[in-house]
Design an enzyme around this catalytic site. Structure first.
Site, PDB file in Angstrom:
ATOM      1  N   THR A 153      35.175  16.733   2.758  1.00  0.00           N
ATOM      2  CA  THR A 153      33.883  16.283   2.789  1.00  0.00           C
ATOM      3  C   THR A 153      33.339  16.483   0.993  1.00  0.00           C
ATOM      4  OG1 THR A 153      33.087  18.444   3.616  1.00  0.00           O
ATOM      5  CG2 THR A 153      33.227  16.558   4.993  1.00  0.00           C
ATOM      6  N   LYS A 179      40.091  22.229   5.242  1.00  0.00           N
ATOM      7  CA  LYS A 179      39.141  21.703   4.453  1.00  0.00           C
ATOM      8  C   LYS A 179      37.798  22.723   4.608  1.00  0.00           C
ATOM      9  CE  LYS A 179      35.497  19.859   5.336  1.00  0.00           C
ATOM     10  NZ  LYS A 179      34.159  20.398   5.472  1.00  0.00           N
ATOM     11  N   THR A 190      32.158  26.009   8.144  1.00  0.00           N
ATOM     12  CA  THR A 190      32.515  24.381   8.347  1.00  0.00           C
ATOM     13  C   THR A 190      33.875  24.376   7.844  1.00  0.00           C
ATOM     14  OG1 THR A 190      30.286  23.824   7.904  1.00  0.00           O
ATOM     15  CG2 THR A 190      31.708  22.265   7.864  1.00  0.00           C
ATOM     16  N   GLU A 276      30.862  25.226  -2.632  1.00  0.00           N
ATOM     17  CA  GLU A 276      30.256  24.017  -3.347  1.00  0.00           C
ATOM     18  C   GLU A 276      29.667  24.573  -4.390  1.00  0.00           C
ATOM     19  OE1 GLU A 276      29.122  21.465   0.812  1.00  0.00           O
ATOM     20  OE2 GLU A 276      27.557  23.315  -0.051  1.00  0.00           O
ATOM     21  N   ASN A 402      23.511  20.484  -1.582  1.00  0.00           N
ATOM     22  CA  ASN A 402      22.976  20.612  -0.317  1.00  0.00           C
ATOM     23  C   ASN A 402      21.602  20.124  -0.385  1.00  0.00           C
ATOM     24  OD1 ASN A 402      25.028  22.187   1.482  1.00  0.00           O
ATOM     25  ND2 ASN A 402      25.240  23.264  -0.334  1.00  0.00           N
TER      26      ASN A 402
END
Length: 407
Positions: A153, A179, A190, A276, A402
């Site tokens: 993602t 992932k 996640t 991220e 985000n």
């Protein structure tokens, strides 16, 4: 044990595929398949979040109650979480479609999803994607690589590893892909992780090995303090290595567990390093603890501190933030006995000795903290227990990513 090329298709008898089904993303693959040519024992661990996505509910039932598993269907872009009965029915529809295409029982099909919470899956595109996956599956290493890319993602890189070892005179291979980049926090994240092996091992010991392995691997990772609705780790063992089946905790089991731990550690670190917006992997090791629980608590507290993470981004040896995070962790220790070091490929430096600042060079500390992998080591001098946690720095890009994730 040796590291080899590949991931989920490296062990004997496994195939994989990727497909572009336009679930959310355009001009990229977003569905993946892992398929075992023979029925496999299955183990799994799942999110501790009370809010559990439909695939988690489906997979727990398969892992706990089905004798074997043979396929995993994965989509990225939409999480199928908070989707009610309709979302759970879609899991069943996915399993039945895959079962028809692969000529296997529906209760041997596992499903996994990652992406935006609250959206329903576009089942017409999902079913077409399953058709493409079944038609395109291959045992090639390239197919495994393509599957690893399809489940991404906000990940910036695919995450894969494979190892080979000998058990009972036979070569056994363990391969994995995962992932995870955001909404990453113990316990689990996640994070979807899929591990395949051709080892012959009982379902009970397979589950015990996996449950034990995640404690010091995935459960020691944090990017942002958010525990997901979808975290899933699935482990399939199809027995095609033809080793004597592992049915007790003997030397064969110990070797298998050591290799599994290595695979999961590598994947966990890859997740932390790809947080991220991250520019650096942060490793926190606590030594000299009275027991493992104390070491784990302290390591996790430091690696999840936003102020520590921001200091790492700024290459700033702000040791006070580390000591502060240890202090509010809930673990009891004497701050006047703590030694603290920073270490990276650029060297190692002591910045705290017996709870007070050491005589160190700020320039040297900055140079050490400017590497892409940085370790903070704290010795609390209370015993011999140790623990390591992994995270990443906190950057401006984390907020940017985000702030508009759904768009």
């Amino acid at each position: 044990m040796k590291v080899i090329e590949g991931s989920v298709t490296a062990p004997k008898g496994y195939e994989a595929a990727a497909a572009a089904a336009a679930i959310k993303y355009k001009d990229r693959t977003d569905m993946a398949l892992i398929y075992s040519q023979v029925p496999a024992a299955a183990a799994g661990t799942f999110t501790t979040n009370v809010v559990k996505a439909a695939p988690v509910i489906w997979d727990r039932d398969i892992v706990y109650h089905s004798p074997k598993a043979q396929a995993v269907v994965i989509n990225s872009g939409i999480a199928n979480a908070c989707t009610g009965k309709e979302g759970l029915d879609y899991c069943q529809d996915i399993a039945h479609k895959a079962a028809d295409m692969l000529d296997i029982p529906a209760n041997s099909v596992l499903v996994a999803s990652t992406g935006v919470i609250g959206m329903q899956l576009p089942m017409d595109r999902m079913k077409r994607g399953i058709e493409l996956l079944a038609q395109g599956k291959s045992s090639s290493l390239a197919a495994g690589d393509e599957a690893a890319h399809a489940i991404m993602t906000t990940d910036t890189v695919s995450k894969q590893v494979a190892v080979s070892l000998e058990i009972g005179g036979k070569e056994v291979i363990i391969g994995g892909m995962c992932k995870g980049s955001g909404m990453i926090h113990p316990n689990m994240c996640t994070m979807l992780s899929f591990i395949t092996t051709d080892a012959a091992i009982s379902k009970e010991l397979l589950q015990e090995a996996l449950s034990g392995s995640i404690v010091d691997t995935y459960n020691m990772v944090s990017v942002d303090g958010d525990t997901s609705t979808n975290d899933t780790v699935l482990l399939l063992a199809n027995g095609m290595a033809k080793n004597p089946e592992i049915t007790e905790k003997n030397d064969d089991y110990a070797r298998f567990k050591e290799a599994l731990d290595y695979v999961n550690t590598v994947l966990a670190k890859k997740i932390a390093a790809d947080g991220e917006g991250a520019t650096a992997l942060l490793e926190v090791t606590i030594t000299g603890a009275a027991d493992k629980a104390q070491a784990v608590t302290l390591a996790k507290s430091v690696v999840t501190s936003s102020l520590v993470k921001a200091a790492v981004y700024g290459h700033d040896a702000n040791w006070g933030r580390i000591l502060c995070a240890m202090g509010y962790s809930g673990a009891d220790f004497d701050p006047d006995k703590v030694d603290l070091f920073f270490e990276s490929a650029a060297g190692k430096i002591q910045i705290l000795k017996d709870g007070v600042a050491a005589d160190y060079s700020e320039d040297e500390a900055t140079r050490i903290l400017s590497e892409s992998e940085v370790t903070a080591l704290a010795d609390i001098k209370m015993g011999s227990a140790t623990a390591t946690a992994w995270g990443c720095d906190l950057t401006y890009d984390y907020v940017k990513i985000n702030a508009d994730y759904r768009s």
